[in-house]
Write an enzyme that holds these catalytic residues in place. Structure first.
Site, PDB file in Angstrom:
ATOM      1  N   LYS A   1      -0.692   5.210   4.866  1.00  0.00           N
ATOM      2  CA  LYS A   1      -1.850   4.100   5.430  1.00  0.00           C
ATOM      3  C   LYS A   1      -1.265   3.995   6.867  1.00  0.00           C
ATOM      4  O   LYS A   1      -0.016   3.802   7.436  1.00  0.00           O
ATOM      5  CB  LYS A   1      -1.738   2.655   4.638  1.00  0.00           C
ATOM      6  CG  LYS A   1      -2.495   1.606   5.235  1.00  0.00           C
ATOM      7  CD  LYS A   1      -2.816   0.620   4.237  1.00  0.00           C
ATOM      8  CE  LYS A   1      -3.788  -0.503   4.713  1.00  0.00           C
ATOM      9  NZ  LYS A   1      -5.275   0.111   5.214  1.00  0.00           N
TER      10      LYS A   1
ATOM     11  N   HIS B   1       0.843  -1.020  -0.028  1.00  0.00           N
ATOM     12  CA  HIS B   1      -0.014   0.057  -0.019  1.00  0.00           C
ATOM     13  C   HIS B   1       0.777   1.242   0.139  1.00  0.00           C
ATOM     14  O   HIS B   1       2.154   1.231   0.250  1.00  0.00           O
ATOM     15  CB  HIS B   1      -0.823  -0.129   1.167  1.00  0.00           C
ATOM     16  CG  HIS B   1      -2.055  -1.045   0.934  1.00  0.00           C
ATOM     17  ND1 HIS B   1      -1.951  -2.301   1.580  1.00  0.00           N
ATOM     18  CD2 HIS B   1      -3.293  -0.700   0.483  1.00  0.00           C
ATOM     19  CE1 HIS B   1      -3.372  -2.936   1.162  1.00  0.00           C
ATOM     20  NE2 HIS B   1      -3.909  -1.892   0.814  1.00  0.00           N
TER      21      HIS B   1
HETATM   22  N1  LIG Z   1     -12.555  -0.683   2.201  1.00  0.00           N
HETATM   23  C1  LIG Z   1     -11.603  -0.214   1.155  1.00  0.00           C
HETATM   24  O1  LIG Z   1     -11.878  -0.548   0.178  1.00  0.00           O
HETATM   25  C2  LIG Z   1     -10.959   0.891   1.345  1.00  0.00           C
HETATM   26  C3  LIG Z   1     -10.207   1.342   0.298  1.00  0.00           C
HETATM   27  C4  LIG Z   1      -9.343   2.352   0.715  1.00  0.00           C
HETATM   28  C5  LIG Z   1      -8.855   2.960   2.083  1.00  0.00           C
HETATM   29  N2  LIG Z   1      -9.791   2.282   3.030  1.00  0.00           N
HETATM   30  C6  LIG Z   1      -9.581   2.597   4.397  1.00  0.00           C
HETATM   31  O2  LIG Z   1     -10.501   3.772   4.401  1.00  0.00           O
HETATM   32  C7  LIG Z   1      -9.999   4.668   5.312  1.00  0.00           C
HETATM   33  C8  LIG Z   1      -9.587   5.963   4.794  1.00  0.00           C
HETATM   34  O3  LIG Z   1      -8.632   5.907   3.974  1.00  0.00           O
HETATM   35  P1  LIG Z   1      -7.989   7.124   2.906  1.00  0.00           P
HETATM   36  O4  LIG Z   1      -7.032   6.848   2.155  1.00  0.00           O
HETATM   37  O5  LIG Z   1      -9.229   7.994   2.457  1.00  0.00           O
HETATM   38  O6  LIG Z   1      -7.444   8.129   4.222  1.00  0.00           O
HETATM   39  P2  LIG Z   1      -7.279   9.546   4.470  1.00  0.00           P
HETATM   40  O7  LIG Z   1      -6.431   9.881   5.424  1.00  0.00           O
HETATM   41  O8  LIG Z   1      -6.917  10.283   3.173  1.00  0.00           O
HETATM   42  O9  LIG Z   1      -8.555  10.159   4.695  1.00  0.00           O
HETATM   43  C9  LIG Z   1      -9.163  10.014   5.851  1.00  0.00           C
HETATM   44  C10 LIG Z   1     -10.039  11.170   6.450  1.00  0.00           C
HETATM   45  O10 LIG Z   1     -10.734  11.315   7.645  1.00  0.00           O
HETATM   46  C11 LIG Z   1     -10.880  12.254   8.178  1.00  0.00           C
HETATM   47  N3  LIG Z   1     -11.008  12.211   9.808  1.00  0.00           N
HETATM   48  C12 LIG Z   1     -10.002  12.148  10.452  1.00  0.00           C
HETATM   49  N4  LIG Z   1     -10.569  12.106  11.811  1.00  0.00           N
HETATM   50  C13 LIG Z   1     -11.968  12.627  11.477  1.00  0.00           C
HETATM   51  C14 LIG Z   1     -13.035  12.812  12.655  1.00  0.00           C
HETATM   52  N5  LIG Z   1     -12.866  12.685  13.819  1.00  0.00           N
HETATM   53  N6  LIG Z   1     -14.251  12.957  11.763  1.00  0.00           N
HETATM   54  C15 LIG Z   1     -14.324  13.019  10.598  1.00  0.00           C
HETATM   55  N7  LIG Z   1     -13.353  12.669   9.689  1.00  0.00           N
HETATM   56  C16 LIG Z   1     -12.165  12.566  10.248  1.00  0.00           C
HETATM   57  C17 LIG Z   1      -9.336  13.170   7.694  1.00  0.00           C
HETATM   58  O11 LIG Z   1      -9.347  14.348   7.930  1.00  0.00           O
HETATM   59  C18 LIG Z   1      -9.135  12.570   6.460  1.00  0.00           C
HETATM   60  O12 LIG Z   1      -9.726  13.487   5.399  1.00  0.00           O
HETATM   61  C19 LIG Z   1      -8.607   4.091   6.036  1.00  0.00           C
HETATM   62  O13 LIG Z   1      -8.804   3.250   7.128  1.00  0.00           O
HETATM   63  C20 LIG Z   1      -8.243   2.934   4.744  1.00  0.00           C
HETATM   64  O14 LIG Z   1      -7.530   1.976   5.352  1.00  0.00           O
HETATM   65  C21 LIG Z   1     -10.672   1.103   2.566  1.00  0.00           C
HETATM   66  O1  LIG Z   2      -5.737   2.703   1.239  1.00  0.00           O
HETATM   67  C1  LIG Z   2      -6.001   1.895   2.152  1.00  0.00           C
HETATM   68  O2  LIG Z   2      -5.598   2.157   3.286  1.00  0.00           O
HETATM   69  C2  LIG Z   2      -6.508   0.620   1.515  1.00  0.00           C
HETATM   70  N1  LIG Z   2      -6.992  -0.161   2.700  1.00  0.00           N
HETATM   71  C3  LIG Z   2      -7.680  -1.267   2.632  1.00  0.00           C
HETATM   72  C4  LIG Z   2      -6.977  -2.367   3.456  1.00  0.00           C
HETATM   73  O3  LIG Z   2      -6.747  -2.111   4.449  1.00  0.00           O
HETATM   74  O4  LIG Z   2      -7.177  -3.247   2.959  1.00  0.00           O
HETATM   75  C5  LIG Z   2      -8.093  -1.672   1.153  1.00  0.00           C
HETATM   76  C6  LIG Z   2      -7.195  -1.292   0.000  1.00  0.00           C
HETATM   77  C7  LIG Z   2      -6.873   0.398   0.263  1.00  0.00           C
END
Ligand SMILES: NC(=O)c1ccc[n+]([C@@H]2O[C@H](COP(=O)([O-])OP(=O)(O)OC[C@H]3O[C@@H](n4cnc5c(N)ncnc54)[C@H](O)[C@@H]3O)[C@@H](O)[C@H]2O)c1
Ligand SMILES: O=C(O)C1=N[C@H](C(=O)O)CCC1
Length: 265
Positions: A158, A154
């Site tokens: 992250k 990643h």
């Molecule tokens: N399930 C999936 O397919 C998938 C894909 C990508 C990322 N993710 C996960 O999604 C999450 C976010 O990833 P990202 O890359 O967008 O991260 P990022 O750091 O770009 O975004 C996170 C956002 O949350 C906000 N935040 C922090 N504290 C907060 C609060 N108290 N209230 C409201 N907002 C708040 C931050 O300001 C930021 O804008 C991570 O946990 C990541 O692992 C999951």
């Molecule tokens: O960008 C991230 O953070 C992502 N998190 C997910 C994970 O923890 O598996 C999915 C992919 C992107």
């Protein structure tokens, strides 16, 4: 189709931005509010480069009371995501959680809360259809190859390791092959961590580098052969069809679903 009222937590993040776009572009979705940690009371369109005039709330309870959403999409941080998910269930709002880094104990607590409230919740470690297939194919392969290691790769911003996807893959493989110690029984790490994390004997290696988005290779080894199953997400748009599916499906759920593989055939 009835309009689904949605609140997004983390709208200015990498995933949140794409989710706002998805909701704006989907006819039967309506963005009724967003939760951020700043810009209280401002319109989203004023705070950043968005079309939506949804109001920004820094207080989740105020947001739910005033906007009365059907669904919360949480894309924040592991710590905040757990708080938001619990609050959503308490307020009768169905959570679609992309945020990763939840422990077994967290999942159990949320499952109990979901049962108490009688409404659905989705915790989806990965929304990309290709990643779900990669996990399903890995589970199929594990019936024939019992030795496997997972390399999850990643971007370097992250927060959680291993990734939610890496952990879920290990859980799915372990469900069919059971626990098994791999490698030489006398193997020793001369540099701590060299063999990665260990889930029921499955080694999970977490790589973090700028330039990466979300990638995973599941590497099986057998007599004179290896099998690699790999998925790559090159951008966050790759996750959005999964987010859409979850928001639509959650309206008909009354249990906690952990993983999108449970929603598709
Ligand atoms: N399930 C999936 O397919 C998938 C894909 C990508 C990322 N993710 C996960 O999604 C999450 C976010 O990833 P990202 O890359 O967008 O991260 P990022 O750091 O770009 O975004 C996170 C956002 O949350 C906000 N935040 C922090 N504290 C907060 C609060 N108290 N209230 C409201 N907002 C708040 C931050 O300001 C930021 O804008 C991570 O946990 C990541 O692992 C999951
Ligand atoms: O960008 C991230 O953070 C992502 N998190 C997910 C994970 O923890 O598996 C999915 C992919 C992107």
């Amino acid at each position: 189709m009835e309009t689904i009222k949605i609140v997004i937590a983390g709208p200015r993040g990498r995933m949140g931005r794409e989710a706002v776009k998805l909701v704006e572009e989907t006819e039967h979705f309506s963005l009724v509010g967003v939760i951020d940690h700043k810009f209280e009371g401002q319109k989203l369109s004023k705070a950043d480069d968005f079309k939506s005039n949804a109001i920004i709330y820094t207080d989740i309870e105020k947001c739910f009371s005033e906007t009365k959403p059907d669904v919360l999409i949480d894309l924040t941080t592991p710590e905040i995501g757990k708080i938001h998910t619990k609050k959503a269930l308490e307020y009768g709002v169905r959570p679609v959680v992309g945020t990763t880094g939840f422990s077994d104990a967290d999942l159990k607590e949320l499952e109990e809360l979901t049962e108490d409230r009688g409404i659905g919740a989705i915790i989806a470690p990965n929304f990309a259809i290709g990643a779900i297939l990669m996990m399903k194919f890995s589970q199929m392969a594990a019936k024939y190859f019992s030795d496997v290691e997972i390399l999850e790769m990643h971007h370097d911003q992250k927060l959680d390791a291993p990734s939610g996807t890496g952990l879920k893959t290990a859980e799915m493989i372990s469900a069919v092959r059971g626990a098994k110690e791999q490698g030489h029984p006398d193997e020793k790490e001369t540099l701590a961590g060299a063999r990665g994390a260990n889930y029921q004997g499955i080694h999970v290696h977490s790589i973090r580098l700028p330039g990466l988005v979300a990638h995973q290779e599941v590497l099986f080894g057998g007599d004179g052969q290896t099998l690699s199953i790999r998925h790559d997400s090159f951008n966050r748009a790759s996750f959005m069809s999964g987010v859409k599916l979850c928001v639509e499906q959650i309206m008909n759920l009354d249990v906690l679903v952990y993983g999108l593989e449970n929603l598709i055939d």
